[in-house]
Design a protein around this motif. Structure first.
Motif, PDB file in Angstrom:
ATOM      1  N   ALA A   8       0.801  -1.288  -0.056  1.00  0.00           N
ATOM      2  CA  ALA A   8       0.113  -0.042  -0.064  1.00  0.00           C
ATOM      3  C   ALA A   8       0.663   1.407  -0.179  1.00  0.00           C
ATOM      4  CB  ALA A   8      -1.030  -0.118   1.170  1.00  0.00           C
ATOM      5  N   ALA A   9       1.937   1.188   0.795  1.00  0.00           N
ATOM      6  CA  ALA A   9       3.120   2.400   0.722  1.00  0.00           C
ATOM      7  C   ALA A   9       3.472   2.747  -0.615  1.00  0.00           C
ATOM      8  CB  ALA A   9       3.857   2.110   1.863  1.00  0.00           C
ATOM      9  N   ASN A  10       3.396   1.755  -1.562  1.00  0.00           N
ATOM     10  CA  ASN A  10       4.080   2.141  -2.857  1.00  0.00           C
ATOM     11  C   ASN A  10       2.936   2.258  -3.932  1.00  0.00           C
ATOM     12  OD1 ASN A  10       6.672   1.605  -2.059  1.00  0.00           O
ATOM     13  ND2 ASN A  10       6.375  -0.533  -2.077  1.00  0.00           N
ATOM     14  N   THR A  13      -3.634   1.570  13.427  1.00  0.00           N
ATOM     15  CA  THR A  13      -2.561   2.491  14.086  1.00  0.00           C
ATOM     16  C   THR A  13      -1.073   2.310  13.331  1.00  0.00           C
ATOM     17  OG1 THR A  13      -3.619   2.714  16.041  1.00  0.00           O
ATOM     18  CG2 THR A  13      -1.284   3.352  15.963  1.00  0.00           C
ATOM     19  N   LYS A  14      -1.149   0.892  12.936  1.00  0.00           N
ATOM     20  CA  LYS A  14       0.475   0.530  12.187  1.00  0.00           C
ATOM     21  C   LYS A  14       0.223   0.782  10.798  1.00  0.00           C
ATOM     22  CE  LYS A  14       1.529  -2.897  15.662  1.00  0.00           C
ATOM     23  NZ  LYS A  14       2.015  -4.329  16.006  1.00  0.00           N
ATOM     24  N   PHE A  15      -0.857   0.668  10.299  1.00  0.00           N
ATOM     25  CA  PHE A  15      -1.241   1.172   8.863  1.00  0.00           C
ATOM     26  C   PHE A  15      -0.924   2.269   8.582  1.00  0.00           C
ATOM     27  CE2 PHE A  15      -3.701   2.505   5.272  1.00  0.00           C
ATOM     28  CZ  PHE A  15      -3.352   1.619   4.400  1.00  0.00           C
ATOM     29  N   LEU A  16      -1.154   3.442   9.280  1.00  0.00           N
ATOM     30  CA  LEU A  16      -1.160   4.855   9.033  1.00  0.00           C
ATOM     31  C   LEU A  16       0.603   5.172   9.355  1.00  0.00           C
ATOM     32  CD1 LEU A  16      -4.265   4.890   8.947  1.00  0.00           C
ATOM     33  CD2 LEU A  16      -3.989   6.933  10.437  1.00  0.00           C
ATOM     34  N   GLU A  17       0.999   4.360  10.372  1.00  0.00           N
ATOM     35  CA  GLU A  17       2.444   4.614  10.251  1.00  0.00           C
ATOM     36  C   GLU A  17       3.317   4.212   9.256  1.00  0.00           C
ATOM     37  OE1 GLU A  17       3.424   2.570  13.997  1.00  0.00           O
ATOM     38  OE2 GLU A  17       2.572   4.032  15.309  1.00  0.00           O
ATOM     39  N   SER A  18       2.795   2.911   8.844  1.00  0.00           N
ATOM     40  CA  SER A  18       3.566   2.524   7.676  1.00  0.00           C
ATOM     41  C   SER A  18       3.349   3.307   6.235  1.00  0.00           C
ATOM     42  CB  SER A  18       3.109   0.952   7.233  1.00  0.00           C
ATOM     43  OG  SER A  18       1.598   0.973   6.804  1.00  0.00           O
ATOM     44  N   GLN A  19       2.184   4.072   6.247  1.00  0.00           N
ATOM     45  CA  GLN A  19       2.033   4.919   4.897  1.00  0.00           C
ATOM     46  C   GLN A  19       2.827   6.198   5.281  1.00  0.00           C
ATOM     47  OE1 GLN A  19       0.148   3.127   2.557  1.00  0.00           O
ATOM     48  NE2 GLN A  19       0.896   1.704   4.381  1.00  0.00           N
ATOM     49  N   GLY A  20       3.219   6.442   6.522  1.00  0.00           N
ATOM     50  CA  GLY A  20       3.775   7.815   6.787  1.00  0.00           C
ATOM     51  C   GLY A  20       2.999   8.881   7.237  1.00  0.00           C
ATOM     52  N   LEU A  34      -1.418  11.440  -0.225  1.00  0.00           N
ATOM     53  CA  LEU A  34      -1.213  11.257   1.405  1.00  0.00           C
ATOM     54  C   LEU A  34      -0.853  12.333   2.020  1.00  0.00           C
ATOM     55  CD1 LEU A  34      -0.149   7.476   2.072  1.00  0.00           C
ATOM     56  CD2 LEU A  34      -2.319   8.483   1.731  1.00  0.00           C
ATOM     57  N   GLY A  35       0.060  13.401   1.093  1.00  0.00           N
ATOM     58  CA  GLY A  35       0.726  14.470   1.795  1.00  0.00           C
ATOM     59  C   GLY A  35      -0.247  15.566   2.003  1.00  0.00           C
ATOM     60  N   LYS A  36      -1.472  15.298   1.710  1.00  0.00           N
ATOM     61  CA  LYS A  36      -2.586  16.255   1.923  1.00  0.00           C
ATOM     62  C   LYS A  36      -3.289  16.198   3.031  1.00  0.00           C
ATOM     63  CE  LYS A  36      -4.141  16.149  -3.031  1.00  0.00           C
ATOM     64  NZ  LYS A  36      -5.156  15.605  -3.836  1.00  0.00           N
TER      65      LYS A  36
END
Length: 695
Positions: A166-168, A285-292, A471-473
């Motif tokens: 997902a992060a990619n 919580t971990k998913f959001l962390e993994s997405q930055g 995601l930067g938004k």
């Protein structure tokens, strides 16, 4: 464009040179000087679809078969090209836009030392068109991904893989991205949506009339797995498991109709702790962390039942089945960018079986589709330099102003709405903002690294770049200068969060818009489109947002009840339509678009009459001004469909098929009946309780 798609668009991680408008200034990093100017050979472009007097089938009566009268001859003479599933005004303009894009991509690819958007477009074009290299690479570009999937042995490894991919920008299971807050549309939050299905909608997994499609889908899954090296017997077994896996996801999903008729489904704000409790096998919580994504106290976990089911499946479904599911969707998602064997198999199911397309598009069209999907605004920055004039923008601004005045007058004169609710409706109308042609500020593409080595490598880079940009938004103010469509797209939309209507450059051509045409043609074309998008602000979902884009109820109870009674009549009208094959139109699913058509056409007519004033009717080719207005409306909606495409659209599309849009709105307007001297009882004359007047 339907409001629900406008919301989904927000979710997405989706003339001659001397006459062209100068491109707005951009960041220096993407505006480095190119080695040559962009040019356009207009003689190489396909034509547009204008209304012609010879199109009329005078053997038919406009009052009983308006679609046949206006479009029958043209439809009979214009077969669907073998690489398409429908053909009409929209498709012809799309072909023209694509031809412009081809010239620009070829020029970008040939620029020595190109930088900025020209480099991005040129690299994607060059590697995509290198068919020999793509075929030679075969499945090699995705082998590392497949090897990673092969190593997933338990739940924790699967979750870690989902987070990493997902992060990619490679999330096959659910959608995740930035979205304005429903309660504060000036700020972006995050939203997680349902996903994970290979068929177009949840109903495809259950409806009896789609059994053949499910059988074909099973064969497609097995074939894709075989192409990746899975033995035939194992591929068949895994296909059965994958279909059962997706059927379980489908049971927990909302249908496209559900999503289109209740925009609040996108809004389910929860804390991270509560989200984690809801899905014990998947930590948000971990998913959001993994997405930055950091610093977020809450987000929208849309369709929570879907995510609960995913969590349950992480706990009770064998890891081998998860591996098969992830392997198939990884290959299937990459297939358009891999060798011919993969691209052709994807075409065979998704285009040929599902939609009736006879031949795969030429490679150059498919590559341009990839460029538009992955770097559409970069290509659009080039497009407007050669294909959009300032004169067109100025005339559009006048049309928008006139439509706004006409809509204001219509709201003021509504008999069914109270003064208090009217005041709120007028406040919303006064707050409309409009975007025409192209963005005033271009998106910054610096940071996207592309090259000439790998087509799929460039696609992966663009997908990751776009996802991170989206995601930067999150957690930041909404950038109201952004567009949800590139300038070269033949479409338009209403954005409820910003209360704005948007018209990309490519739709501003005949039959929609022609700066040299008479007023009635432009009002019957783009004028009705402008009115359509404005009316989306007052359809059954847009009316749930206020003047500032906030999701709020500004209606009195009595007015809400009256509005629902009127929209129920429009549902009944479209429920009564049948295709030649006997397929029923879904009036509820298409309600938002039908409200927008009805209000938009009525508003455009009023604006045309106001613009004409007391000037004499010129009667062109023996047709009155009013007749030509309605005939150009019908011209916009001339469209042939393959039988498969028509069936698919009826099942999935929030828009009614074009032939019913040609007749649906005008049949409710007394001005249409007067224009063609229609009599009570004829099909195009709806009177009494059958007549629908909303906005």
């Amino acid at each position: 464009m339907m409001l629900s798609l406008a919301v989904a668009t927000v979710l997405a991680a989706c003339a001659k040179k001397e006459d062209a408008a100068p491109a707005p200034a951009a960041d220096a990093a993407v505006q480095a000087p190119a080695t040559q100017a962009l040019t356009l050979d207009e003689s190489a472009l396909p034509g547009v679809n204008r209304f012609q007097i010879g199109d009329l089938d005078t053997t038919k009566n406009a009052c009983t078969d308006f679609a046949g009268y206006a479009n029958g001859k043209w439809l009979a003479a214009n077969a669907i090209p073998s690489d398409r599933t429908s053909w009409g005004a929209f498709e012809m303009l799309a072909e023209r836009s694509t031809a412009v894009q081809k010239q620009l991509a070829e020029q970008a690819a040939a620029m020595p030392g190109a930088t900025g958007v020209e480099k991005i477009v040129g690299d994607l074009w060059s590697t995509g068109m290198d068919e020999t290299n793509v075929n030679a690479q075969g499945i090699e570009p995705i082998k590392p991904m497949l090897a990673a999937i092969d190593g997933l042995q338990d739940k924790d490894a699967i979750v870690a893989h989902l987070n990493q991919t997902a992060a990619n920008g490679q999330n096959v299971l659910f959608g995740f991205g930035a979205l304005p807050e429903f309660s504060n549309p000036d700020m972006n939050t995050a939203v997680a949506m349902q996903g994970g299905l290979g068929l177009p909608d949840k109903n495809f997994y259950f409806d009896a009339d789609k059994k053949d499609i499910r059988t074909a889908y099973l064969a497609h899954i097995a074939k894709v797995l075989e192409l990746s090296g899975v033995a035939a017997a194992d591929a068949k077994k895994q296909a059965d498991q994958i279909l059962a896996f997706e059927t379980r996801l489908a049971k927990a999903s909302k249908s496209r109709e559900d999503l289109s008729r209740d925009v609040s489904l996108y809004n389910n704000m929860v804390s991270l702790a509560d989200a984690d409790k809801l899905t014990p096998n998947f930590s948000w919580t971990k998913f959001l962390e993994s997405q930055g994504v950091t610093g977020l106290q809450q987000f929208s976990l849309a369709i929570p039942g879907f995510h609960q089911e995913v969590s349950a499946m992480l706990g009770d479904t064998d890891a081998a089945i998860w591996r098969a599911y992830l392997r198939f969707h990884t290959i299937d998602g990459a297939s358009p960018y891999l060798s011919d064997a993969f691209a052709n198999e994807q075409f065979n199911f998704y285009s040929k079986t599902l939609r009736g397309q006879k031949e795969i598009e030429a490679r150059w069209k498919r590559v341009l589709g990839t460029i538009e999907n992955q770097s559409g605004e970069a290509l659009g920055q080039m497009y407007v330099k050669v294909a959009f004039t300032p004169e067109s923008k100025a005339k559009m601004e006048t049309l928008v102003a006139n439509l706004g005045n006409a809509l204001k007058a219509r709201i003021q004169n509504l008999a069914w709405m109270s003064d208090a609710t009217k005041a709120k409706a007028l406040e919303k109308q006064a707050a409309f903002t409009t975007k025409i042609g192209y963005p005033d500020k271009w998106r910054d593409w610096s940071g996207l690294a592309t090259g000439r080595d790998s087509y799929y490598g460039n696609v992966l880079a663009a997908q990751a770049f776009n996802y991170k940009w989206d995601l930067g938004k999150i957690g930041k103010p909404v950038d109201k200068s952004e567009w949800g469509m590139p300038p070269q797209m033949v479409n338009a939309y209403y954005n409820p969060f910003q209360n704005e209507i948007v018209f990309p450059a490519a739709i501003l051509q005949p039959p929609f818009f022609d700066p040299n045409a008479t007023d009635e043609m432009n009002y019957g074309g783009i004028g009705a489109v402008i009115g359509h998008e404005m009316t989306h602000g007052y359809d059954d979902q847009g009316s749930r947002f206020g003047a500032t884009g906030k999701f709020e109820n500004w209606w009195s109870d009595a007015d809400t009840k009256g509005f629902k009674a009127l929209t129920a009549k429009l549902v009944a009208q479209f429920d009564g339509y049948r295709t030649d094959a006997g397929q029923a139109i879904n009036g509820k699913h298409t309600l938002g678009e039908n409200i927008a058509d009805l209000g938009g056409l009525a508003t455009a007519y009023d604006a045309m009459k106001a613009a004409a004033g007391d000037t004499p009717d010129p009667k062109t080719d023996g047709l009155t001004r009013d007749q030509r207005f309605f005939l150009n409306w019908a011209t916009v909606w001339r469209r042939n469909f393959t039988p498969e495409e028509l069936k698919n659209r009826i099942a999935t599309d929030e828009h009614a098929p074009a032939q019913f849009r040609a007749i649906g709105a005008p049949s409710n307007l007394p001005t249409f009946a007067a224009a063609f001297s229609c009599k009570a009882g004829e099909a195009m004359v709806r009177t009494g309780n059958q007549q629908v007047v909303i906005w």
